[in-house]
Design a protein around this motif. Sequence first.
Motif, PDB file in Angstrom:
ATOM      1  N   LYS A  53       0.840  -1.208   0.000  1.00  0.00           N
ATOM      2  CA  LYS A  53       0.000   0.000   0.000  1.00  0.00           C
ATOM      3  C   LYS A  53       0.870   1.253   0.000  1.00  0.00           C
ATOM      4  CE  LYS A  53      -3.931   2.269   0.655  1.00  0.00           C
ATOM      5  NZ  LYS A  53      -5.032   2.264  -0.338  1.00  0.00           N
ATOM      6  N   VAL A  54       1.888   1.263   0.875  1.00  0.00           N
ATOM      7  CA  VAL A  54       2.767   2.428   0.976  1.00  0.00           C
ATOM      8  C   VAL A  54       3.566   2.618  -0.319  1.00  0.00           C
ATOM      9  CG1 VAL A  54       4.792   3.362   2.169  1.00  0.00           C
ATOM     10  CG2 VAL A  54       2.923   2.359   3.479  1.00  0.00           C
ATOM     11  N   ILE A  55       4.032   1.526  -0.895  1.00  0.00           N
ATOM     12  CA  ILE A  55       4.773   1.612  -2.153  1.00  0.00           C
ATOM     13  C   ILE A  55       3.893   2.207  -3.247  1.00  0.00           C
ATOM     14  CG2 ILE A  55       5.799   0.250  -4.021  1.00  0.00           C
ATOM     15  CD1 ILE A  55       6.979  -1.595  -1.905  1.00  0.00           C
ATOM     16  N   SER A  56       2.627   1.780  -3.310  1.00  0.00           N
ATOM     17  CA  SER A  56       1.716   2.298  -4.344  1.00  0.00           C
ATOM     18  C   SER A  56       1.481   3.797  -4.176  1.00  0.00           C
ATOM     19  CB  SER A  56       0.380   1.549  -4.299  1.00  0.00           C
ATOM     20  OG  SER A  56      -0.354   1.887  -3.133  1.00  0.00           O
ATOM     21  N   ILE A  57       1.558   4.275  -2.927  1.00  0.00           N
ATOM     22  CA  ILE A  57       1.356   5.700  -2.663  1.00  0.00           C
ATOM     23  C   ILE A  57       2.592   6.504  -3.050  1.00  0.00           C
ATOM     24  CG2 ILE A  57       1.025   7.423  -0.832  1.00  0.00           C
ATOM     25  CD1 ILE A  57      -0.634   5.279   0.661  1.00  0.00           C
ATOM     26  N   HIS A  58       3.774   5.981  -2.698  1.00  0.00           N
ATOM     27  CA  HIS A  58       5.015   6.734  -2.880  1.00  0.00           C
ATOM     28  C   HIS A  58       5.688   6.526  -4.241  1.00  0.00           C
ATOM     29  CE1 HIS A  58       5.541   8.394   1.176  1.00  0.00           C
ATOM     30  NE2 HIS A  58       4.954   7.284   1.611  1.00  0.00           N
ATOM     31  N   ALA A  59       5.443   5.383  -4.874  1.00  0.00           N
ATOM     32  CA  ALA A  59       6.143   5.049  -6.122  1.00  0.00           C
ATOM     33  C   ALA A  59       6.081   6.146  -7.188  1.00  0.00           C
ATOM     34  CB  ALA A  59       5.625   3.728  -6.680  1.00  0.00           C
ATOM     35  N   PRO A  60       4.917   6.808  -7.395  1.00  0.00           N
ATOM     36  CA  PRO A  60       4.874   7.856  -8.431  1.00  0.00           C
ATOM     37  C   PRO A  60       5.844   9.009  -8.181  1.00  0.00           C
ATOM     38  CG  PRO A  60       2.652   7.184  -7.827  1.00  0.00           C
ATOM     39  CD  PRO A  60       3.582   6.559  -6.823  1.00  0.00           C
TER      40      PRO A  60
END
Length: 231
Positions: A53-60
Amino acid sequence: RTELGLGSSDLVSLVEARDKAIENRKLARSGGDPLSEKRKKEAMLSFLEATDKVISIHAPTWRNQKHTKQFKNTLQTYAFPIIGHKKVSDVTSSDILRILEPIWLTKSETARRIRQRMSTIFKWTVASELKKDDPTLAIEQALPKQTKNKDQRKALPYDQVKDCLNAISNSKAGPRIKLAIEFLILTASRSGEVREAVWSEIDLDNREWLIPATRMKSKTDHRVPLVSRMV
């Protein structure tokens, strides 16, 4: 009235967003609370699911996919075997200690990065009201002080640069590598900035190299004047 995010537009299609919105409206009309239901589901998140979840938020916002892979790979190697399938609300400081203690002194840099990445995840869970605290903060005094490796990076005195360039020139390295290293030294640039340079950045008429903000750590354009040897 409550605002409820449906996910990043990079990961959630318009069709999926509409379907989720309809589900939420139906739940609200029947007297339910979509936000409360969402939090109940998130409260059951495992550390592995919270990581995704955190990766999906920060990846962009991260500069490249390599960082995304490194972020998860280190946790997959060291953290997931111990807390991966554990509910984030149940993860304790003793769990963090079990992860970090075996590598804290032998793999110092890796251990520090793992701790930082776990903290990023727990800060999100705290902000999302899934957890009351960040357990990575409670172990600071429990771990021994790391000794920095003084030989990890060495600066070259300016009066030895000539000898260094001569050594590189006489080495068995390829001509492009030799020239790239010399160009790096003369321009005082990072290796990635030199290796990934393209001709469109070079203005030979004005003797200038413009590194765009997208390739700079500072996120701002960087102009490098080119002297004759650089050209």
